[in-house]
Design an enzyme around this catalytic site. Sequence first.
Site, short mmCIF file in Angstrom:
data_model
loop_
_atom_site.label_atom_id
_atom_site.label_comp_id
_atom_site.label_asym_id
_atom_site.label_seq_id
_atom_site.Cartn_x
_atom_site.Cartn_y
_atom_site.Cartn_z
CG HIS A 145 3.29 -2.85 -14.96
ND1 HIS A 145 2.99 -4.15 -14.23
CD2 HIS A 145 5.09 -2.98 -15.77
CE1 HIS A 145 3.74 -4.82 -14.87
NE2 HIS A 145 4.23 -4.29 -15.63
CB VAL A 153 -2.83 -8.00 -19.02
CG1 VAL A 153 -1.96 -7.85 -17.09
CG2 VAL A 153 -3.67 -8.97 -18.02
N GLY A 210 0.76 -1.47 0.03
CA GLY A 210 0.04 -0.42 -0.01
C GLY A 210 1.06 1.29 0.20
CB SER A 211 4.26 1.92 -0.65
OG SER A 211 4.71 1.74 -1.61
CG ASN A 212 2.38 3.26 -5.82
OD1 ASN A 212 2.59 4.11 -6.43
ND2 ASN A 212 3.34 1.53 -5.85
NE ARG A 239 -8.11 -11.68 -8.24
CZ ARG A 239 -7.84 -13.19 -8.37
NH1 ARG A 239 -6.99 -13.50 -7.86
NH2 ARG A 239 -8.37 -13.39 -9.16
CB ILE A 240 -6.59 -10.43 -14.55
CG1 ILE A 240 -4.89 -10.83 -14.70
CG2 ILE A 240 -7.24 -10.57 -15.90
CD1 ILE A 240 -4.86 -11.83 -15.33
C1 GAR Z 1 3.90 -1.49 -7.02
O1 GAR Z 1 5.05 -1.85 -7.52
C2 GAR Z 1 3.68 -1.49 -8.43
O2 GAR Z 1 4.09 -1.48 -9.41
C3 GAR Z 1 3.57 -3.17 -8.52
O3 GAR Z 1 3.08 -3.68 -7.61
C4 GAR Z 1 4.02 -2.87 -6.66
C5 GAR Z 1 2.58 -2.49 -5.36
O4 GAR Z 1 3.22 -1.77 -3.92
N1 GAR Z 1 1.97 -3.79 -9.24
C6 GAR Z 1 2.14 -4.55 -10.44
O5 GAR Z 1 3.08 -5.78 -10.27
C7 GAR Z 1 0.97 -4.74 -11.23
N2 GAR Z 1 1.33 -5.54 -12.34
P1 GAR Z 1 2.69 -1.11 -3.17
O6 GAR Z 1 1.71 -1.95 -2.33
O7 GAR Z 1 4.16 -0.38 -2.20
O8 GAR Z 1 2.50 -0.01 -3.58
#
Ligand code: GAR
Length: 217
Positions: free
Chosen positions: A133, A168, A36-38, A115-116
Site C-alpha cells: 500500500h 481494508v 504490474g511493476s511490483n 479490489r476489496i
Molecule cells: C502500488 O503503488 C501499490 O502500492 C498500489 O497500487 C500500485 C500498483 O503499482 N496499491 C494500492 O493502492 C492498493 N490500495 P504496480 O501495478 O506498478 O505494482
Amino acid sequence: MEGSPSPRSVALVVPHGPPSPSPRPLRLGVLASGQGSNFEALVQASRHGALHAEVVGLVVNTPHCKALARAERLNVGATVMDHRRYTSREALDHALVDHFRALQVDVLIMAGWMRIVSPVLCQAYDQRLVNIHPSLLPAFRGLNAMERALAAGVCITGCTAHLVVPEVDAGPILIQAAVPTYPDDTVATLAPRIHAQEHRILPVAVAMAGRHLFERP
Ligand code: GAR
C-alpha cells in the site's frame, strides 16, 4: 557529491533486512490490476536470488492491463479473472482460491490489486496474503493514498507491506519504508520514489510471510 545518495532518494526501511531464507523456494501467486511493476519486482527478486521463491502465476482482473504484458515478457503464466463476470466478491475470491490452490501457492501477494477482498480469500490464505500500500499505514488507508497524503501536507509518507485481514488496509504490518515529500511534489513526482521503495520492501515482506509457514507448530 559523488557516491552520496541524492536527497530525493532518501528512505528509511524498517525492519532492514530479509529473514533467513525458507527451507525450500516459496511458490508465489500474484494479483494485479494495473502496471504490474511490483509483480515484476517479485519476479526479478526471485530470479536474482534476493528472494528464495518462484512466481508461479499472475491473475489480473482488468483485461489488457500492463501487468499482463509484463507476464508475457517474463514468461510467467497469467490469467484474466474479470471481476465483472462474477456475481459477488465472494464468488471471485472462491475462483481465486481454486486457481492458486491448483498452483500450490504458498504466499499470495496483492501487488496493486484494486479490489476489496472478502473473508473467503483472507481465510484461505490466513497469514499468507500480503498487500502493498502506498502510504505509511495506518495513515491514508484506501484509495488515492498519495493524493491524500500530499493534500494533508505530510512531510514524510511512504509504503507499507502488511498481512491482509477483511478490514481494508488494517492487517498486521510487516515492513515499511518512509519517503520524504517535497514542497513542489505532485503525485507524478512522488509516485516513482514510493514505487522504488515498494519494490525494495515487498520481497522482504514475502520472505517474512513465508517464514510464518515454516515456523508454525
Ligand atoms: C502500488 O503503488 C501499490 O502500492 C498500489 O497500487 C500500485 C500498483 O503499482 N496499491 C494500492 O493502492 C492498493 N490500495 P504496480 O501495478 O506498478 O505494482
